[in-house]
Design a protein around this motif. Structure first.
Motif, PDB file in Angstrom:
ATOM      1  N   PRO A 109     -66.598  55.751  33.519  1.00 30.40           N
ATOM      2  CA  PRO A 109     -67.724  55.320  32.675  1.00 30.40           C
ATOM      3  C   PRO A 109     -68.168  56.381  31.678  1.00 30.40           C
ATOM      4  O   PRO A 109     -68.621  56.048  30.578  1.00 30.40           O
ATOM      5  N   VAL A 110     -68.051  57.664  32.063  1.00 26.01           N
ATOM      6  CA  VAL A 110     -68.431  58.733  31.133  1.00 26.01           C
ATOM      7  C   VAL A 110     -67.558  58.675  29.880  1.00 26.01           C
ATOM      8  O   VAL A 110     -68.061  58.694  28.743  1.00 26.01           O
ATOM      9  N   PHE A 111     -66.244  58.595  30.082  1.00 24.65           N
ATOM     10  CA  PHE A 111     -65.330  58.500  28.943  1.00 24.65           C
ATOM     11  C   PHE A 111     -65.568  57.215  28.170  1.00 24.65           C
ATOM     12  O   PHE A 111     -65.504  57.197  26.934  1.00 24.65           O
TER      13      PHE A 111
ATOM     14  N   VAL B 175     -66.404  56.765  24.138  1.00 22.27           N
ATOM     15  CA  VAL B 175     -65.746  55.873  23.184  1.00 22.27           C
ATOM     16  C   VAL B 175     -66.781  55.002  22.472  1.00 22.27           C
ATOM     17  O   VAL B 175     -66.703  54.786  21.253  1.00 22.27           O
ATOM     18  N   ILE B 176     -67.763  54.499  23.221  1.00 22.41           N
ATOM     19  CA  ILE B 176     -68.811  53.663  22.621  1.00 22.41           C
ATOM     20  C   ILE B 176     -69.624  54.466  21.606  1.00 22.41           C
ATOM     21  O   ILE B 176     -69.921  53.992  20.497  1.00 22.41           O
ATOM     22  N   PHE B 177     -69.996  55.696  21.966  1.00 20.39           N
ATOM     23  CA  PHE B 177     -70.737  56.545  21.035  1.00 20.39           C
ATOM     24  C   PHE B 177     -69.918  56.810  19.768  1.00 20.39           C
ATOM     25  O   PHE B 177     -70.456  56.853  18.656  1.00 20.39           O
ATOM     26  N   GLY B 178     -68.583  57.006  19.963  1.00 21.59           N
ATOM     27  CA  GLY B 178     -67.724  57.195  18.802  1.00 21.59           C
ATOM     28  C   GLY B 178     -67.698  55.967  17.910  1.00 21.59           C
ATOM     29  O   GLY B 178     -67.663  56.083  16.676  1.00 21.59           O
ATOM     30  N   ALA B 179     -67.712  54.775  18.509  1.00 20.87           N
ATOM     31  CA  ALA B 179     -67.717  53.537  17.724  1.00 20.87           C
ATOM     32  C   ALA B 179     -69.017  53.403  16.930  1.00 20.87           C
ATOM     33  O   ALA B 179     -69.015  52.989  15.757  1.00 20.87           O
ATOM     34  N   ILE B 180     -70.138  53.772  17.560  1.00 18.02           N
ATOM     35  CA  ILE B 180     -71.422  53.720  16.839  1.00 18.02           C
ATOM     36  C   ILE B 180     -71.422  54.705  15.676  1.00 18.02           C
ATOM     37  O   ILE B 180     -71.886  54.399  14.565  1.00 18.02           O
ATOM     38  N   TRP B 181     -70.887  55.895  15.912  1.00 16.85           N
ATOM     39  CA  TRP B 181     -70.784  56.894  14.848  1.00 16.85           C
ATOM     40  C   TRP B 181     -69.855  56.405  13.742  1.00 16.85           C
ATOM     41  O   TRP B 181     -70.123  56.599  12.554  1.00 16.85           O
ATOM     42  N   ALA B 182     -68.757  55.744  14.116  1.00 18.66           N
ATOM     43  CA  ALA B 182     -67.815  55.223  13.120  1.00 18.66           C
ATOM     44  C   ALA B 182     -68.479  54.180  12.233  1.00 18.66           C
ATOM     45  O   ALA B 182     -68.235  54.130  11.016  1.00 18.66           O
ATOM     46  N   GLU B 183     -69.327  53.351  12.816  1.00 19.17           N
ATOM     47  CA  GLU B 183     -70.026  52.343  12.011  1.00 19.17           C
ATOM     48  C   GLU B 183     -70.973  53.008  11.021  1.00 19.17           C
ATOM     49  O   GLU B 183     -71.108  52.574   9.876  1.00 19.17           O
ATOM     50  N   GLU B 184     -71.586  54.102  11.457  1.00 22.59           N
ATOM     51  CA  GLU B 184     -72.508  54.824  10.575  1.00 22.59           C
ATOM     52  C   GLU B 184     -71.768  55.577   9.478  1.00 22.59           C
ATOM     53  O   GLU B 184     -72.223  55.642   8.335  1.00 22.59           O
ATOM     54  N   ALA B 185     -70.602  56.148   9.822  1.00 19.58           N
ATOM     55  CA  ALA B 185     -69.860  56.976   8.862  1.00 19.58           C
ATOM     56  C   ALA B 185     -68.908  56.165   7.989  1.00 19.58           C
ATOM     57  O   ALA B 185     -68.767  56.449   6.791  1.00 19.58           O
TER      58      ALA B 185
ATOM     59  N   PRO C  70     -68.646  76.284   9.165  1.00 22.44           N
ATOM     60  CA  PRO C  70     -69.277  74.956   9.134  1.00 22.44           C
ATOM     61  C   PRO C  70     -68.219  73.855   9.140  1.00 22.44           C
ATOM     62  O   PRO C  70     -67.109  74.039   8.648  1.00 22.44           O
ATOM     63  N   VAL C  71     -68.555  72.730   9.707  1.00 25.57           N
ATOM     64  CA  VAL C  71     -67.619  71.608   9.764  1.00 25.57           C
ATOM     65  C   VAL C  71     -67.665  70.835   8.449  1.00 25.57           C
ATOM     66  O   VAL C  71     -68.588  70.960   7.651  1.00 25.57           O
ATOM     67  N   MET C  72     -66.640  70.008   8.239  1.00 23.87           N
ATOM     68  CA  MET C  72     -66.583  69.184   7.036  1.00 23.87           C
ATOM     69  C   MET C  72     -67.718  68.179   7.025  1.00 23.87           C
ATOM     70  O   MET C  72     -68.285  67.843   8.071  1.00 23.87           O
ATOM     71  N   PRO C  73     -68.078  67.673   5.835  1.00 26.58           N
ATOM     72  CA  PRO C  73     -69.225  66.753   5.739  1.00 26.58           C
ATOM     73  C   PRO C  73     -69.146  65.553   6.678  1.00 26.58           C
ATOM     74  O   PRO C  73     -70.167  65.096   7.196  1.00 26.58           O
ATOM     75  N   ALA C  74     -67.940  65.036   6.924  1.00 27.08           N
ATOM     76  CA  ALA C  74     -67.800  63.853   7.781  1.00 27.08           C
ATOM     77  C   ALA C  74     -68.266  64.116   9.205  1.00 27.08           C
ATOM     78  O   ALA C  74     -68.630  63.182   9.931  1.00 27.08           O
ATOM     79  N   LEU C  75     -68.266  65.386   9.623  1.00 25.61           N
ATOM     80  CA  LEU C  75     -68.660  65.735  10.987  1.00 25.61           C
ATOM     81  C   LEU C  75     -70.086  66.263  11.079  1.00 25.61           C
ATOM     82  O   LEU C  75     -70.547  66.593  12.175  1.00 25.61           O
ATOM     83  N   GLN C  76     -70.769  66.347   9.975  1.00 27.97           N
ATOM     84  CA  GLN C  76     -72.135  66.865   9.966  1.00 27.97           C
ATOM     85  C   GLN C  76     -73.102  65.743  10.345  1.00 27.97           C
ATOM     86  O   GLN C  76     -73.787  65.173   9.501  1.00 27.97           O
ATOM     87  N   SER C  77     -73.133  65.443  11.614  1.00 27.04           N
ATOM     88  CA  SER C  77     -73.945  64.351  12.141  1.00 27.04           C
ATOM     89  C   SER C  77     -74.430  64.714  13.526  1.00 27.04           C
ATOM     90  O   SER C  77     -73.778  65.465  14.260  1.00 27.04           O
ATOM     91  N   TYR C  78     -75.586  64.162  13.902  1.00 29.19           N
ATOM     92  CA  TYR C  78     -76.098  64.390  15.249  1.00 29.19           C
ATOM     93  C   TYR C  78     -75.207  63.738  16.304  1.00 29.19           C
ATOM     94  O   TYR C  78     -75.322  64.034  17.491  1.00 29.19           O
ATOM     95  N   TRP C  79     -74.300  62.838  15.866  1.00 28.27           N
ATOM     96  CA  TRP C  79     -73.383  62.196  16.795  1.00 28.27           C
ATOM     97  C   TRP C  79     -72.269  63.138  17.246  1.00 28.27           C
ATOM     98  O   TRP C  79     -71.632  62.886  18.269  1.00 28.27           O
TER      99      TRP C  79
ATOM    100  N   VAL D  86     -68.642  64.116  21.237  1.00 27.21           N
ATOM    101  CA  VAL D  86     -67.609  65.054  21.693  1.00 27.21           C
ATOM    102  C   VAL D  86     -67.927  65.614  23.070  1.00 27.21           C
ATOM    103  O   VAL D  86     -67.025  65.771  23.903  1.00 27.21           O
ATOM    104  N   SER D  87     -69.189  65.906  23.352  1.00 29.07           N
ATOM    105  CA  SER D  87     -69.526  66.460  24.663  1.00 29.07           C
ATOM    106  C   SER D  87     -69.268  65.449  25.775  1.00 29.07           C
ATOM    107  O   SER D  87     -68.763  65.816  26.850  1.00 29.07           O
ATOM    108  N   VAL D  88     -69.578  64.183  25.540  1.00 30.29           N
ATOM    109  CA  VAL D  88     -69.354  63.160  26.563  1.00 30.29           C
ATOM    110  C   VAL D  88     -67.857  62.935  26.772  1.00 30.29           C
ATOM    111  O   VAL D  88     -67.384  62.823  27.913  1.00 30.29           O
ATOM    112  N   VAL D  89     -67.090  62.874  25.682  1.00 32.80           N
ATOM    113  CA  VAL D  89     -65.639  62.713  25.802  1.00 32.80           C
ATOM    114  C   VAL D  89     -65.024  63.916  26.513  1.00 32.80           C
ATOM    115  O   VAL D  89     -64.126  63.771  27.353  1.00 32.80           O
ATOM    116  N   SER D  90     -65.490  65.126  26.198  1.00 31.71           N
ATOM    117  CA  SER D  90     -64.970  66.326  26.851  1.00 31.71           C
ATOM    118  C   SER D  90     -65.268  66.324  28.341  1.00 31.71           C
ATOM    119  O   SER D  90     -64.424  66.711  29.159  1.00 31.71           O
ATOM    120  N   LEU D  91     -66.470  65.891  28.710  1.00 28.23           N
ATOM    121  CA  LEU D  91     -66.818  65.828  30.127  1.00 28.23           C
ATOM    122  C   LEU D  91     -65.897  64.859  30.861  1.00 28.23           C
ATOM    123  O   LEU D  91     -65.347  65.188  31.922  1.00 28.23           O
TER     124      LEU D  91
END
Length: 229
Positions: free
Chosen positions: A143-145, A149-159, A67-76, A81-86
């Motif tokens: 645009p995919v990358f 980055v935008i999704f990561g920023a939204i997740w950062a605001e939530e976390a 299991p991942v650490m609590p900080a990564l236990q999110s639907y984000w 990660v999948s969008v950045v990997s693509l």
């Protein structure tokens, strides 16, 4: 798939899993881009960095499925990660194409100066084709990358309560994104379409690799989730 099944989570919670996913995305992108017969020689140059990445991740970055650490236990996590990997995987194909373009249009392509190496370089596709492959893959991945980055920023605001904190990984990701924006701009600017634009594209790819290894493994930050102990 087995790691995701065993841990009941998206199987890209550490560097080992992220690299595997990025390599997979790069190979899928190559399947679409390199379908033409005259582009098939590029496969070896895509497979070499993929095999190097897989060897490094399997030898030094392997982490047991857990299991991942609590900080990564999110639907984000699967979204970001999948969008950045693509985007990263498609950038790999574009970076290879620009690198070969620079070799093809340099002195390495002159038999009198490069000798045997010129024989290898002469088998590369036409420079215009390499340039076209680099441009089309980058224009898709950019645009995919960016969305990653935008999704990561939204997740950062939530976390963490803020959209952007100039964390090392955030900063270098932004630098890479700006480099690719500069490449696309240079590609449409007279006088910058050829080698100058290709160098910018290669610089963006180098920034991605630097971000993947140096930032994750050497510099401590909020994104230090390599899973390497």
């Amino acid at each position: 798939m087995l790691r995701g099944w065993a841990t009941s989570r998206a199987p890209w919670g550490n560097m080992y899993e992220f690299i595997n996913l990025t390599c997979f995305c790069g190979l899928v992108a190559a399947l679409f881009v390199l379908r033409r017969r005259d582009l098939r020689p590029l496969w070896v140059f895509v497979l070499v960095p993929v095999l190097i990445l897989l060897a490094v991740s399997g030898k030094w970055l392997y982490a047991d499925a857990a299991p991942v650490m609590p900080a990564l236990q999110s639907y984000w996590l699967p979204i970001h990660v999948s969008v950045v990997s693509l985007g990263s995987g498609v950038f790999l194909v574009g970076g290879v194409a620009s690198s070969l373009f620079l070799m093809k249009t340099s002195r390495l392509g002159d038999p009198e100066l490069a000798g045997r190496l010129a024989g290898v370089v002469s088998r590369f596709p036409d420079p215009r084709i390499l340039d076209r492959v680099a441009y089309r893959t980058t224009i898709f991945a950019f645009p995919v990358f960016g969305f990653g980055v935008i999704f990561g920023a939204i997740w950062a605001e939530e976390a963490w309560g803020r959209f952007w904190g100039w964390d090392p990984k955030e900063t270098v990701s932004f630098i890479a994104w700006v480099a690719y924006a500069a490449y696309l701009h240079a590609r449409s600017t007279a006088g910058w379409r050829d080698r100058k634009a290709a160098w910018i594209n290669v610089a963006g790819f180098v920034a991605m690799v630097f971000n993947l290894f140096f930032i994750n493994l050497v510099i401590a930050g909020l994104h230090s989730y390599a899973g390497v102990g």
